[in-house]
Design a protein around this motif. Structure first.
Motif, PDB file in Angstrom:
ATOM      1  N   ARG A 106     -12.586 -44.754 -22.390  1.00 43.91           N
ATOM      2  CA  ARG A 106     -13.977 -45.202 -21.619  1.00 43.91           C
ATOM      3  C   ARG A 106     -13.909 -45.027 -20.031  1.00 43.91           C
ATOM      4  N   ASP A 107     -13.038 -45.350 -19.527  1.00 45.92           N
ATOM      5  CA  ASP A 107     -12.640 -45.545 -18.291  1.00 45.92           C
ATOM      6  C   ASP A 107     -12.071 -44.282 -17.523  1.00 45.92           C
ATOM      7  N   LEU A 108     -11.384 -43.585 -18.342  1.00 48.24           N
ATOM      8  CA  LEU A 108     -10.849 -42.264 -18.016  1.00 48.24           C
ATOM      9  C   LEU A 108     -11.885 -41.292 -17.120  1.00 48.24           C
ATOM     10  N   PRO A 109     -12.883 -40.967 -17.676  1.00 49.23           N
ATOM     11  CA  PRO A 109     -13.642 -40.083 -16.815  1.00 49.23           C
ATOM     12  C   PRO A 109     -13.922 -40.455 -15.747  1.00 49.23           C
ATOM     13  N   GLY A 110     -14.388 -41.769 -15.305  1.00 43.01           N
ATOM     14  CA  GLY A 110     -14.394 -42.274 -14.115  1.00 43.01           C
ATOM     15  C   GLY A 110     -13.072 -42.205 -13.024  1.00 43.01           C
ATOM     16  N   LEU A 111     -12.070 -42.535 -13.645  1.00 38.67           N
ATOM     17  CA  LEU A 111     -10.759 -42.223 -13.088  1.00 38.67           C
ATOM     18  C   LEU A 111     -10.685 -41.141 -12.518  1.00 38.67           C
ATOM     19  N   CYS A 112     -11.200 -40.038 -13.511  1.00 38.09           N
ATOM     20  CA  CYS A 112     -10.787 -38.703 -12.970  1.00 38.09           C
ATOM     21  C   CYS A 112     -11.651 -38.234 -11.927  1.00 38.09           C
ATOM     22  N   ALA A 113     -13.025 -38.601 -12.022  1.00 34.05           N
ATOM     23  CA  ALA A 113     -13.915 -38.157 -11.129  1.00 34.05           C
ATOM     24  C   ALA A 113     -13.448 -38.469  -9.712  1.00 34.05           C
ATOM     25  N   ILE A 114     -12.971 -39.754  -9.635  1.00 32.00           N
ATOM     26  CA  ILE A 114     -12.726 -40.150  -8.099  1.00 32.00           C
ATOM     27  C   ILE A 114     -11.683 -39.088  -7.557  1.00 32.00           C
ATOM     28  N   ARG A 115     -10.806 -38.617  -8.411  1.00 32.28           N
ATOM     29  CA  ARG A 115      -9.850 -37.524  -7.975  1.00 32.28           C
ATOM     30  C   ARG A 115     -10.397 -36.076  -8.277  1.00 32.28           C
ATOM     31  N   LYS A 116     -11.437 -35.879  -8.490  1.00 30.26           N
ATOM     32  CA  LYS A 116     -12.221 -34.601  -8.848  1.00 30.26           C
ATOM     33  C   LYS A 116     -11.294 -33.837  -9.864  1.00 30.26           C
ATOM     34  N   TRP A 117     -10.814 -34.382 -10.819  1.00 27.81           N
ATOM     35  CA  TRP A 117     -10.016 -34.079 -12.158  1.00 27.81           C
ATOM     36  C   TRP A 117     -10.965 -34.006 -13.275  1.00 27.81           C
ATOM     37  N   SER A 118     -10.666 -33.346 -14.206  1.00 23.05           N
ATOM     38  CA  SER A 118     -11.053 -33.073 -15.701  1.00 23.05           C
ATOM     39  C   SER A 118     -10.259 -33.854 -16.512  1.00 23.05           C
ATOM     40  N   GLU A 161     -10.369 -33.574 -19.566  1.00 25.26           N
ATOM     41  CA  GLU A 161      -9.764 -32.580 -20.664  1.00 25.26           C
ATOM     42  C   GLU A 161      -8.751 -31.567 -20.377  1.00 25.26           C
ATOM     43  N   SER A 162      -8.412 -31.644 -18.932  1.00 27.87           N
ATOM     44  CA  SER A 162      -7.358 -30.829 -18.458  1.00 27.87           C
ATOM     45  C   SER A 162      -6.125 -31.656 -17.772  1.00 27.87           C
ATOM     46  N   LEU A 163      -6.049 -32.709 -17.979  1.00 35.30           N
ATOM     47  CA  LEU A 163      -4.980 -33.488 -17.391  1.00 35.30           C
ATOM     48  C   LEU A 163      -3.690 -33.166 -17.852  1.00 35.30           C
ATOM     49  N   SER A 164      -2.743 -32.975 -16.758  1.00 34.05           N
ATOM     50  CA  SER A 164      -1.337 -32.990 -17.172  1.00 34.05           C
ATOM     51  C   SER A 164      -0.754 -34.119 -17.536  1.00 34.05           C
ATOM     52  N   PHE A 165       0.603 -33.964 -18.081  1.00 35.87           N
ATOM     53  CA  PHE A 165       1.272 -35.142 -18.522  1.00 35.87           C
ATOM     54  C   PHE A 165       1.469 -36.087 -17.204  1.00 35.87           C
ATOM     55  N   LYS A 166       1.849 -35.710 -16.032  1.00 38.92           N
ATOM     56  CA  LYS A 166       1.954 -36.354 -14.821  1.00 38.92           C
ATOM     57  C   LYS A 166       0.848 -37.000 -14.451  1.00 38.92           C
ATOM     58  N   GLU A 167      -0.465 -36.489 -14.389  1.00 37.34           N
ATOM     59  CA  GLU A 167      -1.553 -36.921 -14.054  1.00 37.34           C
ATOM     60  C   GLU A 167      -2.304 -37.963 -15.032  1.00 37.34           C
ATOM     61  N   LEU A 168      -2.029 -37.697 -16.338  1.00 34.56           N
ATOM     62  CA  LEU A 168      -2.222 -38.434 -17.008  1.00 34.56           C
ATOM     63  C   LEU A 168      -1.430 -40.188 -17.027  1.00 34.56           C
ATOM     64  N   LEU A 169      -0.165 -39.997 -16.756  1.00 28.87           N
ATOM     65  CA  LEU A 169       0.577 -41.076 -16.146  1.00 28.87           C
ATOM     66  C   LEU A 169       0.055 -41.690 -15.043  1.00 28.87           C
ATOM     67  N   SER A 170      -0.226 -40.887 -14.178  1.00 34.00           N
ATOM     68  CA  SER A 170      -0.730 -41.650 -12.681  1.00 34.00           C
ATOM     69  C   SER A 170      -1.862 -42.197 -12.765  1.00 34.00           C
ATOM     70  N   LEU A 171      -2.874 -41.965 -13.814  1.00 36.80           N
ATOM     71  CA  LEU A 171      -4.047 -42.883 -14.329  1.00 36.80           C
ATOM     72  C   LEU A 171      -3.666 -44.137 -15.131  1.00 36.80           C
ATOM     73  N   SER A 172      -2.910 -43.830 -16.316  1.00 36.25           N
ATOM     74  CA  SER A 172      -2.829 -44.769 -17.378  1.00 36.25           C
ATOM     75  C   SER A 172      -1.974 -45.933 -16.669  1.00 36.25           C
ATOM     76  N   THR A 173      -0.925 -45.528 -15.967  1.00 42.26           N
ATOM     77  CA  THR A 173      -0.003 -46.661 -15.396  1.00 42.26           C
ATOM     78  C   THR A 173      -0.567 -47.875 -14.517  1.00 42.26           C
ATOM     79  N   PRO A 174      -1.271 -47.224 -13.647  1.00 32.47           N
ATOM     80  CA  PRO A 174      -2.044 -48.468 -12.869  1.00 32.47           C
ATOM     81  C   PRO A 174      -3.219 -49.192 -13.405  1.00 32.47           C
ATOM     82  N   TRP A 175      -3.776 -48.292 -14.585  1.00 37.86           N
ATOM     83  CA  TRP A 175      -4.670 -49.223 -15.512  1.00 37.86           C
ATOM     84  C   TRP A 175      -4.090 -50.287 -16.169  1.00 37.86           C
TER      85      TRP A 175
END
Length: 210
Positions: A167-179, A181-195
């Motif tokens: 549920r939080d993922l779209p908002g986390l992506c919006a801060i970085r201007k990411w989608s 649906e298009s997250l790379s593996f490293k980008e996913l980790l950069s969001l999930s790890t601090p969360w």
């Protein structure tokens, strides 16, 4: 030779990387992290100068644990190969590789044994192609491998946490201007790890001190 510092925490994930499997893959990654381990996979580097197989072998060498989904519907030819490399590394690698451990996932019970008869006697964990069940399989397998002082949430609570992260993922992506649906593996980790780290810290707060 000494064991690499993160070897004991590294978990190699061997599974399909297509869109259909993505919800399961991301759930596995999240569960590995919540269990205090480090997810590793072939997607972590896009360096074209390295041959893909060499990259995979290097990652496997750095991982004590492996999660392999080789079920019939999800399988690709490279996935049984990667499982074979992992098993071979345990058998023929360096001293610390002798303690490598792996689990075999399958979408439906007994589906993998159709073409992997050499693994008869191996315990498979079926998740019925459902995210909550694959979370439970991975959580239960990894929970036995952490210190007795570390408490891993049971699967229903972990599923609730994963739903909160989604549920939080779209908002986390919006801060970085990411989608999302298009997250790379490293980008996913950069969001999930601090969360996950933030949620873990909150769970340690003693309500009696409020």
């Amino acid at each position: 030779m000494t064991t690499p510092a993160t070897y004991e925490q590294n978990v190699f994930i061997n599974c399909p990387f297509d869109e259909k499997y993505k919800p399961l893959f991301q759930a596995i990654v999240f569960t590995v992290q919540v269990c205090r381990f480090i997810p590793r996979c072939a997607l972590e580097t896009m360096d074209a100068s390295h041959i893909r197989l060499e990259k995979i072998m290097a990652i496997i060498e750095e991982c004590k644990y492996g999660i392999h989904d080789i079920s019939v519907k999800a399988a690709r030819h490279n996935m049984p190969l990667e499982l074979g490399i992992f098993v071979g590394c345990r058998q023929y690698g360096k001293a610390h590789h002798r303690l490598k451990q792996y689990m075999v996932l399958e979408g439906k019970k007994h589906s993998s044994k159709v073409y992997l008869s050499d693994l008869s006697g191996q315990d498979y964990m079926a998740y019925n192609n459902k995210v909550p069940e694959v979370i439970g399989c991975v959580r239960n397998w990894l929970a036995d491998k952490v210190s007795e002082t570390v408490f891993i949430p049971h699967a229903p609570f972990l599923c609730t946490e994963y739903e909160a992260f989604r549920r939080d993922l779209p908002g986390l992506c919006a801060i970085r201007k990411w989608s999302a649906e298009s997250l790379s593996f490293k980008e996913l980790l950069s969001l999930s790890t601090p969360w996950i780290n933030a949620r873990t810290e909150l769970s340690r707060i003693d309500p009696s001190q409020d």
